[in-house]
Design an enzyme around this catalytic site. Sequence first.
Site, PDB file in Angstrom:
ATOM      1  CB  THR A 134     -39.604 -20.982  81.323  1.00 55.83           C
ATOM      2  OG1 THR A 134     -38.849 -21.037  80.126  1.00 55.83           O
ATOM      3  CG2 THR A 134     -41.182 -20.326  81.039  1.00 55.83           C
ATOM      4  CG  ASP A 135     -34.892 -19.376  79.569  1.00 55.01           C
ATOM      5  OD1 ASP A 135     -35.796 -19.814  79.144  1.00 55.01           O
ATOM      6  OD2 ASP A 135     -33.625 -19.700  79.311  1.00 55.01           O
ATOM      7  CD  GLU A 136     -39.381 -20.641  75.878  1.00 56.83           C
ATOM      8  OE1 GLU A 136     -40.323 -20.275  75.298  1.00 56.83           O
ATOM      9  OE2 GLU A 136     -38.626 -21.638  75.632  1.00 56.83           O
ATOM     10  CE1 TYR A 159     -44.384 -23.488  78.595  1.00 59.29           C
ATOM     11  CE2 TYR A 159     -42.442 -22.118  77.562  1.00 59.29           C
ATOM     12  CZ  TYR A 159     -42.843 -23.163  78.680  1.00 59.29           C
ATOM     13  OH  TYR A 159     -42.158 -23.700  79.716  1.00 59.29           O
ATOM     14  CE  LYS A 163     -44.079 -22.160  83.094  1.00 59.30           C
ATOM     15  NZ  LYS A 163     -44.492 -23.370  83.956  1.00 59.30           N
TER      16      LYS A 163
HETATM   17  P1  NAD Z   1     -43.268 -32.052  80.307  1.00 56.54           P
HETATM   18  O1  NAD Z   1     -44.264 -31.603  79.012  1.00 56.54           O
HETATM   19  O2  NAD Z   1     -42.206 -33.014  79.999  1.00 56.54           O
HETATM   20  O3  NAD Z   1     -44.260 -32.495  81.476  1.00 56.54           O
HETATM   21  C1  NAD Z   1     -45.459 -31.763  81.789  1.00 56.54           C
HETATM   22  C2  NAD Z   1     -45.982 -32.822  82.819  1.00 56.54           C
HETATM   23  O4  NAD Z   1     -47.207 -32.115  83.354  1.00 56.54           O
HETATM   24  C3  NAD Z   1     -46.791 -34.232  82.165  1.00 56.54           C
HETATM   25  O5  NAD Z   1     -46.519 -35.162  83.037  1.00 56.54           O
HETATM   26  C4  NAD Z   1     -48.041 -33.789  82.020  1.00 56.54           C
HETATM   27  O6  NAD Z   1     -48.720 -35.173  81.868  1.00 56.54           O
HETATM   28  C5  NAD Z   1     -48.418 -33.094  83.137  1.00 56.54           C
HETATM   29  N1  NAD Z   1     -49.646 -31.994  82.836  1.00 56.54           N
HETATM   30  C6  NAD Z   1     -50.038 -31.256  81.563  1.00 56.54           C
HETATM   31  N2  NAD Z   1     -51.176 -30.810  81.867  1.00 56.54           N
HETATM   32  C7  NAD Z   1     -51.676 -31.019  83.181  1.00 56.54           C
HETATM   33  C8  NAD Z   1     -52.747 -30.773  83.768  1.00 56.54           C
HETATM   34  N3  NAD Z   1     -53.543 -30.017  83.281  1.00 56.54           N
HETATM   35  N4  NAD Z   1     -52.914 -31.305  85.042  1.00 56.54           N
HETATM   36  C9  NAD Z   1     -51.958 -32.160  85.757  1.00 56.54           C
HETATM   37  N5  NAD Z   1     -50.859 -32.437  85.172  1.00 56.54           N
HETATM   38  C10 NAD Z   1     -50.628 -32.050  83.884  1.00 56.54           C
HETATM   39  O7  NAD Z   1     -42.734 -30.759  80.942  1.00 56.54           O
HETATM   40  P2  NAD Z   1     -41.241 -30.616  81.463  1.00 56.54           P
HETATM   41  O8  NAD Z   1     -40.274 -29.937  80.315  1.00 56.54           O
HETATM   42  O9  NAD Z   1     -40.869 -31.509  82.455  1.00 56.54           O
HETATM   43  O10 NAD Z   1     -41.509 -28.905  82.122  1.00 56.54           O
HETATM   44  C11 NAD Z   1     -42.003 -29.028  83.537  1.00 56.54           C
HETATM   45  C12 NAD Z   1     -42.183 -27.546  84.014  1.00 56.54           C
HETATM   46  O11 NAD Z   1     -40.894 -26.855  83.727  1.00 56.54           O
HETATM   47  C13 NAD Z   1     -43.098 -26.923  82.975  1.00 56.54           C
HETATM   48  O12 NAD Z   1     -43.653 -25.929  83.900  1.00 56.54           O
HETATM   49  C14 NAD Z   1     -42.234 -25.917  81.977  1.00 56.54           C
HETATM   50  O13 NAD Z   1     -42.774 -24.650  81.809  1.00 56.54           O
HETATM   51  C15 NAD Z   1     -40.874 -25.563  83.091  1.00 56.54           C
HETATM   52  N6  NAD Z   1     -39.685 -25.570  82.451  1.00 56.54           N
HETATM   53  C16 NAD Z   1     -39.156 -26.421  81.334  1.00 56.54           C
HETATM   54  C17 NAD Z   1     -37.992 -26.385  80.739  1.00 56.54           C
HETATM   55  C18 NAD Z   1     -37.467 -27.354  79.964  1.00 56.54           C
HETATM   56  O14 NAD Z   1     -36.399 -27.098  79.364  1.00 56.54           O
HETATM   57  N7  NAD Z   1     -38.049 -28.405  79.751  1.00 56.54           N
HETATM   58  C19 NAD Z   1     -37.266 -25.197  81.259  1.00 56.54           C
HETATM   59  C20 NAD Z   1     -37.603 -24.403  82.284  1.00 56.54           C
HETATM   60  C21 NAD Z   1     -38.802 -24.300  82.678  1.00 56.54           C
HETATM   61  O1  DAU Z   2     -36.074 -21.991  77.889  1.00 55.65           O
HETATM   62  C1  DAU Z   2     -36.811 -22.732  78.388  1.00 55.65           C
HETATM   63  C2  DAU Z   2     -37.833 -23.510  77.701  1.00 55.65           C
HETATM   64  O2  DAU Z   2     -37.052 -24.526  76.821  1.00 55.65           O
HETATM   65  C3  DAU Z   2     -38.882 -24.321  78.450  1.00 55.65           C
HETATM   66  O3  DAU Z   2     -39.790 -23.341  79.043  1.00 55.65           O
HETATM   67  C4  DAU Z   2     -39.827 -25.117  77.233  1.00 55.65           C
HETATM   68  O4  DAU Z   2     -40.864 -25.552  78.116  1.00 55.65           O
HETATM   69  C5  DAU Z   2     -38.900 -26.156  76.480  1.00 55.65           C
HETATM   70  O5  DAU Z   2     -39.838 -26.763  75.568  1.00 55.65           O
HETATM   71  C6  DAU Z   2     -37.865 -25.362  75.976  1.00 55.65           C
HETATM   72  O6  DAU Z   2     -38.337 -24.190  74.761  1.00 55.65           O
HETATM   73  P1  DAU Z   2     -37.755 -24.164  73.435  1.00 55.65           P
HETATM   74  O7  DAU Z   2     -38.569 -23.795  72.530  1.00 55.65           O
HETATM   75  O8  DAU Z   2     -36.404 -23.354  73.784  1.00 55.65           O
HETATM   76  O9  DAU Z   2     -37.292 -25.931  73.225  1.00 55.65           O
HETATM   77  P2  DAU Z   2     -37.525 -26.838  71.930  1.00 55.65           P
HETATM   78  O10 DAU Z   2     -36.663 -27.873  72.222  1.00 55.65           O
HETATM   79  O11 DAU Z   2     -38.874 -26.670  71.220  1.00 55.65           O
HETATM   80  O12 DAU Z   2     -36.324 -25.803  70.695  1.00 55.65           O
HETATM   81  C7  DAU Z   2     -35.045 -25.392  71.162  1.00 55.65           C
HETATM   82  C8  DAU Z   2     -34.663 -24.903  69.908  1.00 55.65           C
HETATM   83  O13 DAU Z   2     -34.620 -25.710  68.676  1.00 55.65           O
HETATM   84  C9  DAU Z   2     -35.532 -23.683  69.651  1.00 55.65           C
HETATM   85  O14 DAU Z   2     -34.834 -22.811  69.109  1.00 55.65           O
HETATM   86  C10 DAU Z   2     -36.331 -24.352  68.441  1.00 55.65           C
HETATM   87  C11 DAU Z   2     -35.313 -25.114  67.730  1.00 55.65           C
HETATM   88  N1  DAU Z   2     -35.955 -26.156  66.967  1.00 55.65           N
HETATM   89  C12 DAU Z   2     -36.837 -27.035  67.655  1.00 55.65           C
HETATM   90  C13 DAU Z   2     -37.313 -28.294  67.305  1.00 55.65           C
HETATM   91  C14 DAU Z   2     -38.379 -29.225  67.913  1.00 55.65           C
HETATM   92  C15 DAU Z   2     -35.369 -26.712  65.820  1.00 55.65           C
HETATM   93  O15 DAU Z   2     -34.752 -26.058  65.194  1.00 55.65           O
HETATM   94  N2  DAU Z   2     -36.082 -28.046  65.141  1.00 55.65           N
HETATM   95  C16 DAU Z   2     -37.062 -28.617  65.889  1.00 55.65           C
HETATM   96  O16 DAU Z   2     -37.803 -29.678  65.269  1.00 55.65           O
END
Ligand code: NAD
Ligand code: DAU
Length: 351
Positions: A134-136, A159, A163
């Site tokens: 992730t970019d985080e 988190y 990562k």
């Molecule tokens: P998500 O939370 O929607 O899904 C995570 C999945 O992993 C779920 O299906 C869960 O059951 C499974 N899981 C959790 N713990 C597990 C374990 N111990 N063993 C096996 N399975 C397990 O997450 P997402 O948003 O789809 O993100 C997927 C990946 O992409 C993550 O690694 C996250 O860090 C990365 N990522 C997410 C975003 C985003 O915006 N959502 C952006 C950049 C990177």
């Molecule tokens: O940047 C990539 C990441 O994006 C991934 O690595 C993470 O897995 C994914 O969860 C996401 O993280 P963020 O923290 O950026 O996403 P979230 O949707 O939780 O929040 C997006 C922004 O919105 C953040 O600045 C917090 C804000 N927020 C979030 C929630 C849930 C609010 O203001 N209110 C809310 O209720």
Amino acid sequence: MKTYLVTGGAGFIGSNFILYMLDRYSDIRIINLDALTYAGNLENLKSVEKDPRHIFVQMNICDREGVRGLFEKYDIDYVVNFAAESHVDRSIANPEIFVETNVLGTVNMLNCAKQAWLKDGAWAQGKKYLQISTDEVYGSLGETGYFTEQTPLCPHSPYSASKASADMFVMAYHDTYGMPVNITRCSNNYGPFQFPEKLIPLMINNARNKKSLPVYGDGMNIRDWLYVEDHCKAIDMVLCGGKPGEVYNVGGHNERPNIFIVKTIIAQLHDKVDAGIDESLITHVADRLGHDRRYGIDPEKIRRDLGWYPETMFEDGIVKTIDWYLANGDWMENVTSGSYLEYYKEMYAGK
Ligand code: NAD
Ligand code: DAU
């Protein structure tokens, strides 16, 4: 025929990736390893539940014997490690599980892949381990500049610290053992099947139920939004063409303040659902602890080296996404209630 071991394939991005790949390639097999935590939902994969190319295994990525057994049973070519605890707010409340899954789970996946692929000092041909990061991990930006692959890791939340730690182990396996690895670092994804704890689906769900919309702090934190299918395309391209040992940033130059996203959702639902949905639903609440101010990805490397570019403009992607959630109210009800679980456990038993 290539065999993919996709972990976390029942989650948001993982399920979109499986659907994308099965739609694109007829001659692949995907082993989907997922523990089915609260974030995993087999309903996302309903359209491929009878597809013999998709084999679901309920398992934890920390399970040494279990994962080792999968490598023995299937000749796995690619590991794509999506499985993670992914929500920042949960990591602030309970960091330990993030270390277990995101760090120790990744190390277990690396170990099992190494054991299967490294024989008599030589790596088997055509194998690759891809870590979905992730970019985080880069921390937070000021008003200018972008994250490149050279930006030092500077995570702030539990988190992102987990990562970043996982990324370091992945690179350590490359540098120490010569393991063929890539890491992708993507910005915020949006699209179908995202669990409604994350900003976009949460706001859609609350707004359609005329519940308050909790905006953290001043709402001016910026995220760089990418339509999930564009991320899936990038992952496929990195698997096929990424140079071992390389990191690729993935993002679409779509930076928006949170409040803009929330107001966009309100405007759409006002027109499509109920004229009573308006900005009076917005509630500014206490800020997230350690809240990163701005993320912005420079995707030049993946564009230059692999020819990737995002195809979905934010203006189109957000409308498609909102329409999807509105058309799939049952999905939203099910994931928030968990009632789908028993049905799917039965469905996949013995597969
Ligand atoms: P998500 O939370 O929607 O899904 C995570 C999945 O992993 C779920 O299906 C869960 O059951 C499974 N899981 C959790 N713990 C597990 C374990 N111990 N063993 C096996 N399975 C397990 O997450 P997402 O948003 O789809 O993100 C997927 C990946 O992409 C993550 O690694 C996250 O860090 C990365 N990522 C997410 C975003 C985003 O915006 N959502 C952006 C950049 C990177
Ligand atoms: O940047 C990539 C990441 O994006 C991934 O690595 C993470 O897995 C994914 O969860 C996401 O993280 P963020 O923290 O950026 O996403 P979230 O949707 O939780 O929040 C997006 C922004 O919105 C953040 O600045 C917090 C804000 N927020 C979030 C929630 C849930 C609010 O203001 N209110 C809310 O209720």
